[in-house]
Write an enzyme that holds these catalytic residues in place. Structure first.
Site, PDB file in Angstrom:
ATOM      1  CG  ASP A  91      52.349 -65.384 -55.959  1.00  0.00           C
ATOM      2  OD1 ASP A  91      52.786 -65.937 -56.957  1.00  0.00           O
ATOM      3  OD2 ASP A  91      51.136 -65.475 -55.706  1.00  0.00           O
ATOM      4  CB  SER A  92      56.636 -68.749 -53.991  1.00  0.00           C
ATOM      5  OG  SER A  92      55.369 -68.872 -52.717  1.00  0.00           O
ATOM      6  N   GLY A  93      53.547 -69.088 -55.486  1.00  0.00           N
ATOM      7  CA  GLY A  93      52.673 -69.776 -55.889  1.00  0.00           C
ATOM      8  C   GLY A  93      52.212 -70.526 -54.543  1.00  0.00           C
ATOM      9  N   GLY A  94      52.833 -70.663 -53.596  1.00  0.00           N
ATOM     10  CA  GLY A  94      52.375 -71.098 -52.246  1.00  0.00           C
ATOM     11  C   GLY A  94      51.196 -70.797 -51.867  1.00  0.00           C
ATOM     12  CG  PHE A  95      48.535 -66.851 -50.681  1.00  0.00           C
ATOM     13  CD1 PHE A  95      48.290 -66.841 -49.257  1.00  0.00           C
ATOM     14  CD2 PHE A  95      47.384 -66.299 -51.218  1.00  0.00           C
ATOM     15  CE1 PHE A  95      47.113 -66.118 -48.600  1.00  0.00           C
ATOM     16  CE2 PHE A  95      46.184 -65.811 -50.680  1.00  0.00           C
ATOM     17  CZ  PHE A  95      46.252 -65.801 -49.287  1.00  0.00           C
ATOM     18  CG  ASP A 145      55.767 -68.896 -48.145  1.00  0.00           C
ATOM     19  OD1 ASP A 145      55.296 -68.865 -49.182  1.00  0.00           O
ATOM     20  OD2 ASP A 145      54.952 -67.832 -47.349  1.00  0.00           O
ATOM     21  CD  GLN A 205      53.934 -67.830 -43.659  1.00  0.00           C
ATOM     22  OE1 GLN A 205      53.197 -67.325 -42.911  1.00  0.00           O
ATOM     23  NE2 GLN A 205      54.080 -67.314 -44.960  1.00  0.00           N
ATOM     24  N   GLY A 232      51.566 -64.668 -44.496  1.00  0.00           N
ATOM     25  CA  GLY A 232      50.723 -65.297 -43.834  1.00  0.00           C
ATOM     26  C   GLY A 232      49.705 -64.485 -42.850  1.00  0.00           C
ATOM     27  CG  ASP A 282      50.840 -58.057 -52.744  1.00  0.00           C
ATOM     28  OD1 ASP A 282      51.510 -58.591 -51.767  1.00  0.00           O
ATOM     29  OD2 ASP A 282      49.789 -58.660 -53.091  1.00  0.00           O
ATOM     30  CB  CYS A 320      40.467 -38.189 -57.012  1.00  0.00           C
ATOM     31  SG  CYS A 320      41.610 -39.140 -58.106  1.00  0.00           S
ATOM     32  CB  CYS A 325      38.169 -37.846 -60.541  1.00  0.00           C
ATOM     33  SG  CYS A 325      37.933 -39.158 -59.454  1.00  0.00           S
TER      34      CYS A 325
END
Ligand SMILES: [Zn+2]
Length: 383
Positions: A91-95, A145, A205, A232, A282, A320, A325
């Site tokens: 990711d860009s680090g923005g979040f 972003d 966004q 977002g 993700d 599963c 399991c």
């Protein structure tokens, strides 16, 4: 050449495809486990490979602070450092920076923030976020972003969207000039079948306003990226609103490019979004929930610490086939969890990731057969 995306089959709006990255091919729709600080918590890399993880996510903010971009670059980039030969998206680090609230200051130039580790002051701009992601060596990197907070007024959401568009242009310009400065360019020259540089995705966004979402998608597409993310979301809005925003963006995004919804979701949500035409997702949910004793199963969610499992001889999920399991009982998993044994996190995470990856495998299979209705209604086993 950066990445290639080929669509193989369709069922309604859903599609299966293959995304070819510098570190191999990814079958889509794909769920990407989150490996925040160069580790998917509690999971050794060989187990991730065995589970069929084709791509995982790293968080630029965390890796930038510790161990640092230059350290990772000198150790062979994320692939070399964490001994992970398959694809990585950062990711860009923005979040993360925007989640710091009190610790940040946003200007047109970028974001000044304080480290959550030691309070030291740092600055991220579109250019430095690209430099960090190229240095980490991810295969897919994200434009810098602004993740618009929720709730936000229309004026605020528009201003934020406009800034994200200006930052997207700056991200793209920096990336175009520096994309070959990754730690593995020479290595991939030895394998000419694979792309020789990372790919930069744009991010839509626009807050929770359909007209702004549409405009953000249209103007991001004008900038021309090899893939598009819808950001977002999952910031406190209703599930119906999330779906409305995704649907609005998907109407505009090019059908022949990968569509990535960031930070989602529950198993039933990722199936729904794949059915709408989303190719990549993700979320920390399967791994974080596992460490809190919450297991996702074909019979719904179970809280393994519940006393009712103390004598339960059955597996976590009878449908599963994962290693957990096939071997361990609910009684044992409960005992590990209430005893705070490290193995609890390992086994719970292994099962939850197996469940998510099997879910996406079922989705891909159903799309190939041309009918997703069984998976959507839950009548087909998800595990
Ligand atoms: Zn399992």
């Amino acid at each position: 050449m950066s990445i290639r995306f080929q669509i193989d089959a369709r069922a309604g709006a859903a599609r299966t495809g293959r995304l070819t990255t510098p570190h191999g091919e990814i079958e889509t729709p794909v769920f990407m486990p989150v490996g925040t600080v160069a580790t998917v918590k509690a999971m050794p890399q060989d187990i991730l490979e065995e589970l069929g993880v084709q791509i995982l996510l790293g968080n630029t903010y965390h890796l930038y602070l510790r161990p640092g971009v230059e350290t990772v670059r000198n150790l062979g980039g994320l692939h070399g450092f964490m001994a992970w030969p398959r694809a990585i998206l950062t990711d860009s680090g923005g979040f993360q920076v925007f989640s710091l609230n009190e610790l940040r200051k946003v200007t047109e130039e970028g974001v000044t923030f304080r480290s959550h580790l030691d309070g030291s002051s740092h600055f991220f701009s579109p250019e430095s976020a690209m430099q960090a992601q190229i240095g980490l060596g991810a295969d897919i990197i994200m434009a810098f972003d602004e993740c618009t907070e929720h709730p936000a007024s229309r004026e605020r959401a528009r201003a934020s969207m406009e800034m994200t568009l200006r930052w997207a242009r700056r991200s793209k310009e920096y990336f175009a000039a520096h994309r070959h400065e990754n730690p593995w360019s020479r290595q991939s020259e030895e394998n000419p079948r694979l792309p020789d540089s990372p790919a930069l995705f744009g991010i839509v966004q626009g807050g929770m306003y359909t007209d702004l979402r549409r405009e953000s998608a249209e103007r991001t597409v004008e900038l021309d990226f090899p893939g598009y993310a819808i950001g977002g979301l999952s910031v406190g809005e209703s599930r119906a609103k999330t779906m409305e925003m995704i649907a609005t963006a998907l109407e505009v995004l090019p059908k022949d490019k990968p569509h990535y919804v960031m930070g989602v979701g529950y198993p039933e949500e990722i199936v729904q979004y794949a059915a709408m035409g989303v190719d990549m997702m993700d979320c920390v949910l399967p791994t974080r929930a596992a460490r809190h004793g919450l297991l996702f199963t074909s019979e719904g969610r179970i809280n393994i610490k519940n006393a009712r499992y103390a004598q339960d001889q059955g597996p976590a999920d009878p449908r599963c086939g994962c290693r957990v399991c096939s071997r361990y009982t609910r009684a044992y998993l409960r005992h590990l969890f209430v005893s705070a044994e490290p193995l609890a996190a390992v086994l719970n995470t292994m099962h939850n990731l197996a469940f998510y990856l099997d879910t996406m495998r079922s989705v891909r299979h159903a799309i190939t057969l041309g009918d997703l209705s069984g998976v959507l209604s839950g009548s087909v086993s998800l595990a």
